[in-house]
Design a protein around this motif. Structure first.
Motif, short mmCIF file in Angstrom:
data_model
loop_
_atom_site.label_atom_id
_atom_site.label_comp_id
_atom_site.label_asym_id
_atom_site.label_seq_id
_atom_site.Cartn_x
_atom_site.Cartn_y
_atom_site.Cartn_z
N ILE A 1 39.82 73.35 52.17
CA ILE A 1 39.23 72.23 53.01
C ILE A 1 37.69 72.47 52.80
O ILE A 1 37.25 73.38 53.45
CB ILE A 1 39.85 72.38 54.39
N ILE A 2 37.16 71.20 52.28
CA ILE A 2 35.68 71.11 52.31
C ILE A 2 35.14 70.12 52.82
O ILE A 2 35.44 68.88 52.70
CB ILE A 2 35.15 71.45 50.96
N ALA A 3 34.14 70.39 53.95
CA ALA A 3 33.40 69.19 54.33
C ALA A 3 31.85 68.97 54.06
O ALA A 3 31.43 69.92 53.80
CB ALA A 3 33.44 69.25 55.87
N GLU A 4 31.71 67.63 53.52
CA GLU A 4 30.29 67.52 52.99
C GLU A 4 29.81 66.13 53.28
O GLU A 4 30.70 65.34 53.39
CB GLU A 4 30.35 67.91 51.29
N PRO A 5 28.59 65.79 53.38
CA PRO A 5 28.08 64.48 53.69
C PRO A 5 27.90 63.60 52.67
O PRO A 5 26.95 62.79 52.66
CB PRO A 5 26.58 64.89 54.33
N HIS B 1 32.77 63.61 54.87
CA HIS B 1 33.89 63.49 54.06
C HIS B 1 34.52 64.96 54.05
O HIS B 1 34.05 66.05 53.78
CB HIS B 1 33.91 63.31 52.75
N ASN B 2 35.90 64.89 54.52
CA ASN B 2 36.51 66.14 54.73
C ASN B 2 37.63 66.16 53.65
O ASN B 2 38.69 65.36 53.53
CB ASN B 2 37.18 66.16 56.04
N TYR B 3 37.53 67.06 52.54
CA TYR B 3 38.50 67.16 51.16
C TYR B 3 39.40 68.08 51.69
O TYR B 3 39.40 69.35 52.07
CB TYR B 3 37.77 67.48 50.14
N VAL B 4 40.75 67.71 51.20
CA VAL B 4 41.74 68.64 51.24
C VAL B 4 42.35 68.86 49.80
O VAL B 4 42.73 67.76 49.25
CB VAL B 4 42.95 68.21 52.02
N ILE B 5 41.98 70.32 49.32
CA ILE B 5 42.16 70.54 47.94
C ILE B 5 43.39 71.21 47.44
O ILE B 5 43.64 72.18 48.26
CB ILE B 5 40.82 71.03 47.30
N PHE C 1 40.62 62.88 50.91
CA PHE C 1 39.91 63.10 51.82
C PHE C 1 39.75 62.07 53.01
O PHE C 1 40.65 61.16 52.84
CB PHE C 1 38.28 63.03 51.34
N THR C 2 39.30 62.77 54.10
CA THR C 2 39.24 61.89 55.19
C THR C 2 37.79 61.71 55.91
O THR C 2 37.16 62.83 55.82
CB THR C 2 40.23 62.48 56.53
#
Length: 222
Positions: free
Chosen positions: A174-178, A214-218, A199-200
């Motif tokens: 789970i990675i969050a980035e702008p 952006h919250n990515y679920v990988i 992503f959400t």
């Protein structure tokens, strides 16, 4: 960094609320004064600015995302990369992981995060200094969590290799980035290595500006 060269920091405590839950966060009072203490030699070593000392919008967005999706954390073996001030770390601990290892490249970040755990009534966490380019880790993790780590291309391949080597087969990153433009290269490389994602978007207001975190679920491709 030697004890002689240790950074001198003044702190304040800020309350951060997600729903009904309030976390107390000890944070650096004057970030500019902290940056001024970084010597040319230390910066030249590895461009070591104290990014950890800022409460970034991505950490807030990721914390909100996890609070809304507790099943991603509960009873999971969790590894966090780059704890910063420890806000997301506190949220993860509140969601009852099976195990939690907190890592950062900077000793001061781990120290402040540990203090924030005690400030919020948690036991002192397990922490470890970690360089993504040469990760000294044992075992596999069900969930690897990070925020705002995709700002330099030189870290992309080491991060993906860390995921390949230490993520459990059915685990999640789970990675969050702008939504930085440079991060698009990372996600293309990620797919080339056999991962996919969704992503959400969670908007975060900071200093009067709205940042679309952006919250990515990988996951691995099956």
């Amino acid at each position: 960094m030697s004890e002689k060269d240790a950074l001198k920091m003044d702190y304040l405590v800020k309350n951060i609320q997600f729903g009904e839950r309030i976390f107390r966060l000890k944070k650096v009072k004057n970030l500019d004064a902290l940056v001024d203490q970084i010597s040319d030699e230390l910066f030249a070593e590895d461009e070591r600015l104290p990014y950890w000392a800022e409460l970034w919008p991505s950490a807030i967005g990721l914390s909100r995302f996890l609070m809304r999706n507790p099943a991603l954390i509960k009873n999971k073996r969790v590894l966090e990369l780059g704890v910063g001030l420890g806000l997301t770390s506190l949220v993860i601990q509140s969601l009852e992981p099976q195990t939690l290892l907190l890592t950062d490249y900077e000793t001061e970040a781990l120290q402040v995060t540990a203090e924030n755990f005690l400030l919020n009534g948690f036991e002192r966490p397990e922490v470890q200094l970690l360089d993504w380019r040469n990760p000294q880790l044992n075992g596999l993790y069900d969930c690897i969590v990070a925020s705002d780590v995709l700002y330099e291309e030189r870290f992309f391949r080491p991060l993906i290799l860390l995921f390949k080597n230490f993520l459990a087969g059915d685990g999640r990153v789970i990675i969050a980035e702008p939504n930085r433009a440079i991060a698009r290269k990372f996600f293309k490389m990620l797919m080339d290595f056999g991962f996919f994602y969704d992503f959400t978007i969670i908007p975060v207001v900071q200093d009067g500006k709205t940042i679309q975190v952006h919250n990515y679920v990988i996951k691995r491709k099956k």
